[in-house]
Design a protein around this motif. Structure first.
Motif, PDB file in Angstrom:
ATOM      1  N   LYS A 126       0.824  -1.219   0.000  1.00  0.00           N
ATOM      2  CA  LYS A 126       0.000   0.000   0.000  1.00  0.00           C
ATOM      3  C   LYS A 126       0.854   1.262   0.000  1.00  0.00           C
ATOM      4  CE  LYS A 126      -3.875  -2.154  -0.003  1.00  0.00           C
ATOM      5  NZ  LYS A 126      -4.704  -2.123  -1.194  1.00  0.00           N
ATOM      6  N   ARG A 127       0.206   2.358  -0.448  1.00  0.00           N
ATOM      7  CA  ARG A 127       0.824   3.685  -0.476  1.00  0.00           C
ATOM      8  C   ARG A 127       0.005   4.633   0.384  1.00  0.00           C
ATOM      9  NH1 ARG A 127       4.188   5.464  -4.631  1.00  0.00           N
ATOM     10  NH2 ARG A 127       4.726   3.839  -6.100  1.00  0.00           N
ATOM     11  N   GLY A 128       0.662   5.682   0.855  1.00  0.00           N
ATOM     12  CA  GLY A 128      -0.029   6.715   1.609  1.00  0.00           C
ATOM     13  C   GLY A 128       0.853   7.942   1.681  1.00  0.00           C
ATOM     14  N   GLU A 129       0.356   8.978   2.340  1.00  0.00           N
ATOM     15  CA  GLU A 129       1.165  10.183   2.440  1.00  0.00           C
ATOM     16  C   GLU A 129       0.960  10.895   3.772  1.00  0.00           C
ATOM     17  OE1 GLU A 129      -1.336  13.658   0.183  1.00  0.00           O
ATOM     18  OE2 GLU A 129      -0.174  12.307  -1.085  1.00  0.00           O
ATOM     19  N   VAL A 130       1.988  11.633   4.142  1.00  0.00           N
ATOM     20  CA  VAL A 130       1.972  12.520   5.302  1.00  0.00           C
ATOM     21  C   VAL A 130       2.463  13.858   4.793  1.00  0.00           C
ATOM     22  CG1 VAL A 130       3.090  13.049   7.514  1.00  0.00           C
ATOM     23  CG2 VAL A 130       2.337  10.711   7.024  1.00  0.00           C
ATOM     24  N   ILE A 131       1.729  14.915   5.087  1.00  0.00           N
ATOM     25  CA  ILE A 131       2.142  16.263   4.692  1.00  0.00           C
ATOM     26  C   ILE A 131       2.498  17.010   5.970  1.00  0.00           C
ATOM     27  CG2 ILE A 131       1.457  18.422   3.589  1.00  0.00           C
ATOM     28  CD1 ILE A 131      -0.457  16.759   1.830  1.00  0.00           C
ATOM     29  N   TRP A 132       3.748  17.498   6.027  1.00  0.00           N
ATOM     30  CA  TRP A 132       4.231  18.119   7.257  1.00  0.00           C
ATOM     31  C   TRP A 132       4.959  19.419   6.957  1.00  0.00           C
ATOM     32  CZ3 TRP A 132       2.354  16.913  11.693  1.00  0.00           C
ATOM     33  CH2 TRP A 132       2.921  17.454  12.848  1.00  0.00           C
ATOM     34  N   HIS A 133       4.697  20.427   7.788  1.00  0.00           N
ATOM     35  CA  HIS A 133       5.330  21.744   7.672  1.00  0.00           C
ATOM     36  C   HIS A 133       6.390  21.850   8.775  1.00  0.00           C
ATOM     37  CE1 HIS A 133       5.749  25.961   6.692  1.00  0.00           C
ATOM     38  NE2 HIS A 133       5.552  26.281   7.959  1.00  0.00           N
ATOM     39  N   PHE A 134       7.650  22.004   8.378  1.00  0.00           N
ATOM     40  CA  PHE A 134       8.766  22.058   9.316  1.00  0.00           C
ATOM     41  C   PHE A 134       9.024  23.512   9.698  1.00  0.00           C
ATOM     42  CE2 PHE A 134       9.133  18.039   7.163  1.00  0.00           C
ATOM     43  CZ  PHE A 134       9.409  17.175   8.213  1.00  0.00           C
ATOM     44  N   THR A 135       8.786  23.838  10.970  1.00  0.00           N
ATOM     45  CA  THR A 135       8.833  25.222  11.429  1.00  0.00           C
ATOM     46  C   THR A 135      10.067  25.561  12.271  1.00  0.00           C
ATOM     47  OG1 THR A 135       7.563  24.651  13.408  1.00  0.00           O
ATOM     48  CG2 THR A 135       6.313  25.396  11.469  1.00  0.00           C
ATOM     49  N   LYS A 136      10.868  24.548  12.595  1.00  0.00           N
ATOM     50  CA  LYS A 136      12.017  24.772  13.467  1.00  0.00           C
ATOM     51  C   LYS A 136      13.273  24.140  12.871  1.00  0.00           C
ATOM     52  CE  LYS A 136       9.323  24.792  17.750  1.00  0.00           C
ATOM     53  NZ  LYS A 136       8.079  25.128  17.183  1.00  0.00           N
ATOM     54  N   THR A 137      14.423  24.777  13.105  1.00  0.00           N
ATOM     55  CA  THR A 137      15.701  24.201  12.702  1.00  0.00           C
ATOM     56  C   THR A 137      16.073  23.178  13.768  1.00  0.00           C
ATOM     57  OG1 THR A 137      16.319  26.291  11.689  1.00  0.00           O
ATOM     58  CG2 THR A 137      18.093  24.741  12.118  1.00  0.00           C
ATOM     59  N   THR A 138      15.937  21.908  13.420  1.00  0.00           N
ATOM     60  CA  THR A 138      16.156  20.832  14.386  1.00  0.00           C
ATOM     61  C   THR A 138      16.258  19.512  13.634  1.00  0.00           C
ATOM     62  OG1 THR A 138      15.316  19.855  16.439  1.00  0.00           O
ATOM     63  CG2 THR A 138      13.676  20.410  14.774  1.00  0.00           C
ATOM     64  N   ALA A 139      16.436  18.445  14.361  1.00  0.00           N
ATOM     65  CA  ALA A 139      16.349  17.102  13.794  1.00  0.00           C
ATOM     66  C   ALA A 139      15.014  16.517  14.241  1.00  0.00           C
ATOM     67  CB  ALA A 139      17.496  16.234  14.279  1.00  0.00           C
ATOM     68  N   VAL A 140      14.266  15.973  13.291  1.00  0.00           N
ATOM     69  CA  VAL A 140      12.970  15.356  13.574  1.00  0.00           C
ATOM     70  C   VAL A 140      13.115  13.869  13.281  1.00  0.00           C
ATOM     71  CG1 VAL A 140      10.539  15.245  12.927  1.00  0.00           C
ATOM     72  CG2 VAL A 140      11.713  17.460  12.988  1.00  0.00           C
ATOM     73  N   ASP A 141      12.795  13.052  14.259  1.00  0.00           N
ATOM     74  CA  ASP A 141      12.920  11.608  14.089  1.00  0.00           C
ATOM     75  C   ASP A 141      11.664  11.026  13.453  1.00  0.00           C
ATOM     76  OD1 ASP A 141      15.525  11.027  15.461  1.00  0.00           O
ATOM     77  OD2 ASP A 141      14.496  12.075  17.079  1.00  0.00           O
ATOM     78  N   PHE A 142      11.848   9.897  12.794  1.00  0.00           N
ATOM     79  CA  PHE A 142      10.703   9.119  12.332  1.00  0.00           C
ATOM     80  C   PHE A 142      11.022   7.647  12.537  1.00  0.00           C
ATOM     81  CE2 PHE A 142      13.133   9.992   8.413  1.00  0.00           C
ATOM     82  CZ  PHE A 142      13.233   8.746   7.810  1.00  0.00           C
ATOM     83  N   ALA A 143       9.972   6.848  12.683  1.00  0.00           N
ATOM     84  CA  ALA A 143      10.175   5.428  12.970  1.00  0.00           C
ATOM     85  C   ALA A 143       8.922   4.633  12.669  1.00  0.00           C
ATOM     86  CB  ALA A 143      10.537   5.253  14.446  1.00  0.00           C
ATOM     87  N   CYS A 144       9.120   3.334  12.560  1.00  0.00           N
ATOM     88  CA  CYS A 144       8.004   2.392  12.541  1.00  0.00           C
ATOM     89  C   CYS A 144       7.894   1.887  13.968  1.00  0.00           C
ATOM     90  CB  CYS A 144       8.261   1.233  11.585  1.00  0.00           C
ATOM     91  SG  CYS A 144       6.914   0.027  11.622  1.00  0.00           S
ATOM     92  N   LEU A 145       6.724   2.077  14.561  1.00  0.00           N
ATOM     93  CA  LEU A 145       6.548   1.738  15.966  1.00  0.00           C
ATOM     94  C   LEU A 145       5.758   0.453  16.188  1.00  0.00           C
ATOM     95  CD1 LEU A 145       6.016   5.366  17.265  1.00  0.00           C
ATOM     96  CD2 LEU A 145       8.122   4.020  17.207  1.00  0.00           C
ATOM     97  N   HIS A 146       5.597  -0.350  15.128  1.00  0.00           N
ATOM     98  CA  HIS A 146       5.002  -1.666  15.330  1.00  0.00           C
ATOM     99  C   HIS A 146       5.982  -2.481  16.171  1.00  0.00           C
ATOM    100  CE1 HIS A 146       1.409  -1.388  12.843  1.00  0.00           C
ATOM    101  NE2 HIS A 146       2.128  -0.667  12.004  1.00  0.00           N
TER     102      HIS A 146
END
Length: 163
Positions: A126-146
């Motif tokens: 399957k396919r999907g999308e996330v649209i996100w607006h980055f407002t801060k100079t930083t590192a943003v983590d992402f993960a699969c939490l299953h």
């Protein structure tokens, strides 16, 4: 015996609801610091204001491809996610602490479905999308939490640089 199982199920459900309510309250409290819907990692994006689209694969071997993404502060990114693996995966943006806290909840409720703008779960193929607006100079983590996926290394980072 059936009676006690029923009580246990209701008790588990109540614990889950309490955790969910506490999580929502914490999110709402954090949302007012930088404007409505903004958090330490930015805020939900608007499709009409997308600056770039980035393809992300949820791949065999419990990996995201790419696992490091570079964006600029102020950009709105459309993450187009495709699960090319044979098992269900999720893409969840957050701080390291938010991801770890959510991971603990996912271990207890592995079939949890999400309806937050910074998360998506996808079945194999399957396919999907996330649209996100980055407002801060930083590192943003992402993960699969299953359960087990995060521990296996299914994580990455969005590096948000100054304009």
């Amino acid at each position: 015996m059936k009676f006690s199982t029923s009580i246990l199920s209701k008790s588990s459900t109540l614990v889950f609801i309490a955790l969910l309510a506490a999580s929502s309250a914490a999110s709402a409290a954090g949302a007012h610091g930088g404007g409505h819907g903004e958090s330490a990692i930015g805020k939900p994006g608007v499709a009409a204001k997308v600056n770039r689209t980035i393809q992300v694969e949820m791949a065999n071997g419990m990996r995201f491809k790419p696992s490091e993404i570079r964006v600029k502060k102020g950009e709105t990114i459309r993450f187009v996610l495709k699960n090319t693996d044979g098992v269900k995966h999720e893409f969840s943006l957050g701080t390291q602490q938010e991801l770890l806290e959510h991971y603990e909840v996912m271990k207890k409720f592995p079939d949890m479905e999400h309806d937050e703008p910074n998360k998506i779960s996808l079945a194999p193929g399957k396919r999907g999308e996330v649209i996100w607006h980055f407002t801060k100079t930083t590192a943003v983590d992402f993960a699969c939490l299953h359960p087990g996926h995060f521990d296996a290394g299914m994580k990455g980072q969005v590096i948000v640089a100054a304009k």
